[in-house]
Design a protein around this motif. Structure first.
Motif, short mmCIF file in Angstrom:
data_model
loop_
_atom_site.label_atom_id
_atom_site.label_comp_id
_atom_site.label_asym_id
_atom_site.label_seq_id
_atom_site.Cartn_x
_atom_site.Cartn_y
_atom_site.Cartn_z
N LEU A 2 0.84 -1.19 0.00
CA LEU A 2 0.00 0.00 0.00
C LEU A 2 0.88 1.25 0.00
N TYR A 3 0.30 2.35 -0.42
CA TYR A 3 0.96 3.65 -0.33
C TYR A 3 0.00 4.58 0.39
N MET A 4 0.43 5.08 1.56
CA MET A 4 -0.41 5.91 2.41
C MET A 4 -0.02 7.38 2.23
N VAL A 5 -0.99 8.20 1.87
CA VAL A 5 -0.73 9.61 1.58
C VAL A 5 -1.16 10.46 2.77
N ARG A 6 -0.26 11.36 3.18
CA ARG A 6 -0.53 12.27 4.30
C ARG A 6 -0.33 13.71 3.84
N ILE A 7 -0.94 14.64 4.57
CA ILE A 7 -0.62 16.04 4.36
C ILE A 7 0.37 16.47 5.44
N GLU A 8 0.91 17.68 5.32
CA GLU A 8 1.90 18.17 6.27
C GLU A 8 1.36 18.11 7.70
N ASP A 9 2.21 17.70 8.64
CA ASP A 9 1.79 17.57 10.03
C ASP A 9 1.26 18.87 10.61
N ASP A 10 1.78 20.02 10.18
CA ASP A 10 1.37 21.31 10.74
C ASP A 10 0.09 21.86 10.11
N SER A 11 -0.47 21.16 9.13
CA SER A 11 -1.68 21.64 8.47
C SER A 11 -2.88 21.57 9.42
N HIS A 12 -3.64 22.65 9.49
CA HIS A 12 -4.87 22.65 10.27
C HIS A 12 -5.97 21.95 9.48
N LEU A 13 -6.73 21.11 10.16
CA LEU A 13 -7.80 20.37 9.50
C LEU A 13 -9.07 21.22 9.44
N VAL A 14 -8.99 22.27 8.64
CA VAL A 14 -10.11 23.19 8.47
C VAL A 14 -10.42 23.29 6.98
N PRO A 15 -11.67 23.58 6.60
CA PRO A 15 -12.03 23.66 5.18
C PRO A 15 -11.21 24.70 4.42
N ILE A 16 -10.93 24.38 3.16
CA ILE A 16 -10.14 25.26 2.31
C ILE A 16 -11.03 26.43 1.88
N LYS A 17 -10.81 27.60 2.49
CA LYS A 17 -11.72 28.73 2.29
C LYS A 17 -11.66 29.28 0.87
N GLU A 18 -10.57 29.02 0.13
CA GLU A 18 -10.46 29.52 -1.23
C GLU A 18 -11.20 28.67 -2.25
N SER A 19 -11.79 27.57 -1.80
CA SER A 19 -12.43 26.64 -2.74
C SER A 19 -13.80 27.13 -3.16
N PRO A 20 -14.00 27.41 -4.48
CA PRO A 20 -15.33 27.81 -4.95
C PRO A 20 -16.36 26.68 -4.80
N VAL A 21 -15.89 25.43 -4.88
CA VAL A 21 -16.80 24.29 -4.72
C VAL A 21 -17.38 24.26 -3.31
N LEU A 22 -16.50 24.43 -2.32
CA LEU A 22 -16.96 24.40 -0.93
C LEU A 22 -17.85 25.61 -0.63
N CYS A 23 -17.50 26.76 -1.20
CA CYS A 23 -18.35 27.95 -1.03
C CYS A 23 -19.74 27.70 -1.61
N HIS A 24 -19.75 27.10 -2.80
CA HIS A 24 -21.03 26.83 -3.48
C HIS A 24 -21.91 25.92 -2.63
N HIS A 25 -21.30 24.96 -1.96
CA HIS A 25 -22.07 24.01 -1.16
C HIS A 25 -22.24 24.45 0.30
N GLY A 26 -21.76 25.65 0.62
CA GLY A 26 -21.91 26.15 1.99
C GLY A 26 -21.13 25.37 3.02
N LEU A 27 -19.95 24.91 2.64
CA LEU A 27 -19.15 24.06 3.54
C LEU A 27 -17.94 24.77 4.12
N ILE A 28 -17.90 26.09 4.03
CA ILE A 28 -16.81 26.86 4.63
C ILE A 28 -17.20 27.18 6.07
N GLY A 29 -16.62 26.43 6.98
CA GLY A 29 -16.91 26.64 8.40
C GLY A 29 -15.64 26.63 9.22
N ASP A 30 -15.78 26.36 10.50
CA ASP A 30 -14.62 26.36 11.38
C ASP A 30 -13.79 25.10 11.25
#
Length: 349
Positions: A270-298
């Motif tokens: 298997l190959y396990m993919v991770r993001i940077e350890d210091d990344s905050h697990l919060v929605p990507i506010k620049e995403s137009p898709v998430l904005c469209h679906h109202g998923l930009i929150g805390d």
């Protein structure tokens, strides 16, 4: 005077036959990476990807640029590594109690039910970056490191980065040992409860022993069919958190194989993919898709209102995997385990 590095010869491995039993297979989307650089190809892949995530969060990837020989060589290295005695592997044991996962995880570190422990062992090889350059490995891995590095880099550069941007990855060799009929009866045939993975993506190379099941939208467990020349990919926790739930962590489990494969140890690469350890697990506010679906929150915050970092989430999930909490309550179909203050994961029977 110039020196040359002599690369160890390729090892051979023969995959076991697939089951002849009729199983309820999941109907999964296949993404063709050969489209990536074609006109309109990225758009087509994005459309197919959306279909995949709206279904179960599992999909196949074909035309990934690795040959059967490349893959089988990794299975051979995995087989040789995990065949070493526990005494030979023990110097490379992962610091599981501190949330570390690179190195060797022995079988039997988790209680599934009282009196029955897990039956799988793992050897994780971290991404080939300077901070891991001096990491010690058993001789069989050390001798094959150039081959392993080339394989890992191809997965990252030619497969993963066409799906998403990433960082802290690792290659995993994994083996589930065959169980007795008595143990299977005690476990109800479930070797590892339904769960989500803790990183971003998990890539699984062809696994002919039928034991992986995915939870479908209708609540049915269905088998994931092995593909001869395609990878199986599933979404994991970090993508769920970063997209406010738009990308959902896929729920999957491992069950006892069919009768014609019940005696076979189930080897996996298997190959396990991770993001940077210091990344905050919060929605990507620049995403137009998430904005469209109202998923930009805390996003994911702990009980004190602090954003959770990706590295801490993985660390705590590794530590909690050593506890018996996730599986001791056999009366419930769904068990919740708190990972960090106020944030839990679910395990499904």
């Amino acid at each position: 005077m110039t020196t040359t590095t002599v690369e160890a010869p390729s090892l051979s491995y023969i995959q076991v036959p697939e089951t002849s039993e009729s199983l309820d297979w999941a109907d999964l989307v296949t993404l063709d990476l050969s489209k990536f650089d074609q006109p309109g190809g990225k758009h087509d892949l994005a459309t197919e990807f959306i279909q995949a995530i709206e279904d179960v969060g599992f999909f196949y990837v074909k035309n990934h640029g690795l040959s059967r020989e490349d893959v089988d060589n990794q299975f051979a290295i995995a087989s040789s590594t995990l065949a070493l005695s526990n005494e030979e592997k023990s110097p490379y044991r992962a610091a599981l109690e501190q949330g570390g996962y690179n190195g060797w995880k022995p079988a039997g570190t988790r209680n599934l039910i009282p009196g029955v422990k897990d039956n799988f062992e793992i050897y994780n090889i971290p991404k080939f970056i300077p901070e891991h350059a001096d990491r010690a490995h058993p001789d069989v891995i050390r001798q094959q490191l150039p081959t392993i590095e080339r394989f890992s880099r191809h997965i990252h550069d030619e497969i993963v980065t066409k799906l998403l941007k990433t960082s802290g990855d690792h290659l995993r060799y994994m083996k589930y040992y065959a169980r007795s009929e008595e143990e299977n009866l005690k476990l109800g045939g479930v070797w590892l409860k339904g769960h989500s993975d803790m990183g971003s993506l998990t890539l699984l190379f062809r696994q002919p022993v039928a034991a992986l099941q995915v939870l479908s939208k209708d609540g049915t467990w269905r088998y994931v069919r092995p593909q001869m020349d395609a990878l199986t990919v599933n979404l994991a926790d970090a993508l769920h958190f970063l997209t406010g739930g738009y990308l959902k962590s896929s729920i999957h489990r491992v069950v006892a194989p069919p009768k014609d494969q019940a005696h076979i140890d189930r080897l996996g690469v298997l190959y396990m993919v991770r993001i940077e350890d210091d990344s905050h697990l919060v929605p990507i506010k620049e995403s137009p898709v998430l904005c469209h679906h109202g998923l930009i929150g805390d996003g994911v915050v702990d009980g004190d209102g602090n954003p959770i970092k990706a590295g801490e989430w993985v660390k705590q999930r590794v530590i909690k995997n050593l506890s018996t909490t996730a599986a001791d309550d056999g009366d419930n179909e769904v068990n919740q385990v708190e990972i960090v203050k106020g944030v839990s994961v679910q395990y499904f029977d």
